[in-house]
Write an enzyme that holds these catalytic residues in place. Sequence first.
Site, PDB file in Angstrom:
ATOM      1  N   GLY A 117       6.097  -0.198   6.446  1.00  0.00           N
ATOM      2  CA  GLY A 117       4.694  -0.084   6.052  1.00  0.00           C
ATOM      3  C   GLY A 117       4.161  -1.438   5.627  1.00  0.00           C
ATOM      4  O   GLY A 117       4.947  -2.353   5.311  1.00  0.00           O
ATOM      5  N   GLN A 132      -1.259  -7.202   1.034  1.00  0.00           N
ATOM      6  CA  GLN A 132      -0.022  -7.995   1.092  1.00  0.00           C
ATOM      7  C   GLN A 132      -0.154  -9.228   1.984  1.00  0.00           C
ATOM      8  O   GLN A 132       0.653 -10.146   1.897  1.00  0.00           O
ATOM      9  CB  GLN A 132       1.147  -7.140   1.618  1.00  0.00           C
ATOM     10  CG  GLN A 132       1.562  -6.040   0.663  1.00  0.00           C
ATOM     11  CD  GLN A 132       2.660  -5.190   1.269  1.00  0.00           C
ATOM     12  OE1 GLN A 132       2.374  -4.233   1.996  1.00  0.00           O
ATOM     13  NE2 GLN A 132       3.907  -5.508   0.994  1.00  0.00           N
ATOM     14  N   CYS A 192      10.232  -3.360  -1.081  1.00  0.00           N
ATOM     15  CA  CYS A 192       8.884  -3.822  -0.751  1.00  0.00           C
ATOM     16  C   CYS A 192       8.958  -5.222  -0.155  1.00  0.00           C
ATOM     17  O   CYS A 192       9.674  -6.073  -0.683  1.00  0.00           O
ATOM     18  CB  CYS A 192       8.015  -3.837  -2.010  1.00  0.00           C
ATOM     19  SG  CYS A 192       6.331  -4.376  -1.713  1.00  0.00           S
ATOM     20  N   LEU A 193       8.228  -5.446   0.924  1.00  0.00           N
ATOM     21  CA  LEU A 193       8.233  -6.764   1.565  1.00  0.00           C
ATOM     22  C   LEU A 193       7.673  -7.829   0.626  1.00  0.00           C
ATOM     23  O   LEU A 193       7.949  -9.007   0.804  1.00  0.00           O
ATOM     24  CB  LEU A 193       7.415  -6.718   2.864  1.00  0.00           C
ATOM     25  CG  LEU A 193       7.989  -5.815   3.959  1.00  0.00           C
ATOM     26  CD1 LEU A 193       7.016  -5.690   5.121  1.00  0.00           C
ATOM     27  CD2 LEU A 193       9.333  -6.345   4.442  1.00  0.00           C
ATOM     28  N   HIS A 200       3.288   4.505  -1.599  1.00  0.00           N
ATOM     29  CA  HIS A 200       3.606   3.099  -1.883  1.00  0.00           C
ATOM     30  C   HIS A 200       2.484   2.184  -1.353  1.00  0.00           C
ATOM     31  O   HIS A 200       2.044   1.265  -2.052  1.00  0.00           O
ATOM     32  CB  HIS A 200       4.956   2.784  -1.221  1.00  0.00           C
ATOM     33  CG  HIS A 200       5.418   1.369  -1.279  1.00  0.00           C
ATOM     34  ND1 HIS A 200       6.567   0.986  -1.938  1.00  0.00           N
ATOM     35  CD2 HIS A 200       4.922   0.217  -0.741  1.00  0.00           C
ATOM     36  CE1 HIS A 200       6.739  -0.330  -1.804  1.00  0.00           C
ATOM     37  NE2 HIS A 200       5.759  -0.819  -1.077  1.00  0.00           N
ATOM     38  N   GLU A 201       1.996   2.463  -0.131  1.00  0.00           N
ATOM     39  CA  GLU A 201       0.951   1.615   0.477  1.00  0.00           C
ATOM     40  C   GLU A 201      -0.390   1.780  -0.227  1.00  0.00           C
ATOM     41  O   GLU A 201      -1.107   0.803  -0.443  1.00  0.00           O
ATOM     42  CB  GLU A 201       0.790   1.932   1.978  1.00  0.00           C
ATOM     43  CG  GLU A 201       2.040   1.759   2.831  1.00  0.00           C
ATOM     44  CD  GLU A 201       2.775   0.461   2.621  1.00  0.00           C
ATOM     45  OE1 GLU A 201       2.153  -0.538   2.191  1.00  0.00           O
ATOM     46  OE2 GLU A 201       3.997   0.429   2.862  1.00  0.00           O
ATOM     47  N   HIS A 211      -0.538  -0.275  -3.270  1.00  0.00           N
ATOM     48  CA  HIS A 211      -0.858  -1.686  -2.996  1.00  0.00           C
ATOM     49  C   HIS A 211      -2.372  -1.908  -2.968  1.00  0.00           C
ATOM     50  O   HIS A 211      -2.866  -2.917  -3.478  1.00  0.00           O
ATOM     51  CB  HIS A 211      -0.300  -2.112  -1.639  1.00  0.00           C
ATOM     52  CG  HIS A 211       1.132  -2.566  -1.652  1.00  0.00           C
ATOM     53  ND1 HIS A 211       1.573  -3.626  -2.420  1.00  0.00           N
ATOM     54  CD2 HIS A 211       2.217  -2.134  -0.951  1.00  0.00           C
ATOM     55  CE1 HIS A 211       2.869  -3.810  -2.183  1.00  0.00           C
ATOM     56  NE2 HIS A 211       3.290  -2.918  -1.315  1.00  0.00           N
TER      57      HIS A 211
HETATM   58  O1  GNR Z   1       9.691  -1.603   4.435  1.00  0.00           O
HETATM   59  C1  GNR Z   1       9.504  -0.893   3.432  1.00  0.00           C
HETATM   60  N1  GNR Z   1      10.413   0.064   3.127  1.00  0.00           N
HETATM   61  C2  GNR Z   1      10.203   1.022   2.145  1.00  0.00           C
HETATM   62  C3  GNR Z   1      11.291   1.781   1.743  1.00  0.00           C
HETATM   63  C4  GNR Z   1      11.139   2.754   0.785  1.00  0.00           C
HETATM   64  C5  GNR Z   1       9.909   2.989   0.223  1.00  0.00           C
HETATM   65  C6  GNR Z   1       8.810   2.238   0.589  1.00  0.00           C
HETATM   66  C7  GNR Z   1       8.961   1.258   1.557  1.00  0.00           C
HETATM   67  S1  GNR Z   1       7.577   0.321   2.061  1.00  0.00           S
HETATM   68  C8  GNR Z   1       8.341  -1.154   2.565  1.00  0.00           C
HETATM   69  C9  GNR Z   1       7.323  -2.079   3.210  1.00  0.00           C
HETATM   70  C10 GNR Z   1       6.298  -2.478   2.187  1.00  0.00           C
HETATM   71  O2  GNR Z   1       6.497  -3.263   1.299  1.00  0.00           O
HETATM   72  N2  GNR Z   1       5.128  -1.904   2.267  1.00  0.00           N
HETATM   73  O3  GNR Z   1       4.168  -2.187   1.358  1.00  0.00           O
HETATM   74 NI    NI Z   2       5.233  -2.775  -0.443  1.00  0.00          NI
END
Ligand code: GNR
Ligand code: NI
Length: 177
Positions: A46, A51, A91-92, A133-134, A137
């Site tokens: 995601g 980001q 999270c990236l 999660h997104e 952000h």
């Molecule tokens: O790549 C991602 N893996 C992930 C694993 C578990 C819960 C959420 C994520 S999102 C993350 C990519 C990211 O940072 N998206 O904002």
């Molecule tokens: Ni993230």
Amino acid sequence: MAILNILHFPDPLLRNQARPVKKVDDSLRELLDDMLETMYQAPGIGLAAIQVNDLRRVVVIDISDEHDQPICLINPEILQKEGEEKMDEGCLSVPGIYEKVTRAKHILVRALNREGDTIEMEADGLLAVCIQHEIDHLDGKLFIDYLSNLKHQRIRKKLEKESRQKQSDPETVKRAI
Ligand code: GNR
Ligand code: NI
């Protein structure tokens, strides 16, 4: 298409609040394509525009192994949440950190798709976690905000140190010149 630069915690730009998209046009579709390319290359499942330092309220997601099921959500809203589930998240923008977070198990989401149509989708499991999660952000929130203050501080110190080391790395200095 282009690979975009992903911001890392504790960059204050990650705390910005994204702004709703008014018009779904080619410029927005170009951003979505660049975000998908950046996410696949990272690799991640995601990515929120915040980001890559873009304030438009959009996210891209693809939890498939084959990278052939991209989902673009524009102005996403969670209409309903049910149950609780604890899952390991990463999270990236917080590289190398993985921690358990409790979120809703099942959600109903409304958004615009890349054609500008309103869609509603139900999600559970990893997809539900990723959508929550997104959307966080887009509101300037990171998964580490759910952890204890002590863990949060430790992660900040670790990433600050890594970022300082990168700054003095000869390769980074060469690129900056
Ligand atoms: O790549 C991602 N893996 C992930 C694993 C578990 C819960 C959420 C994520 S999102 C993350 C990519 C990211 O940072 N998206 O904002
Ligand atoms: Ni993230």
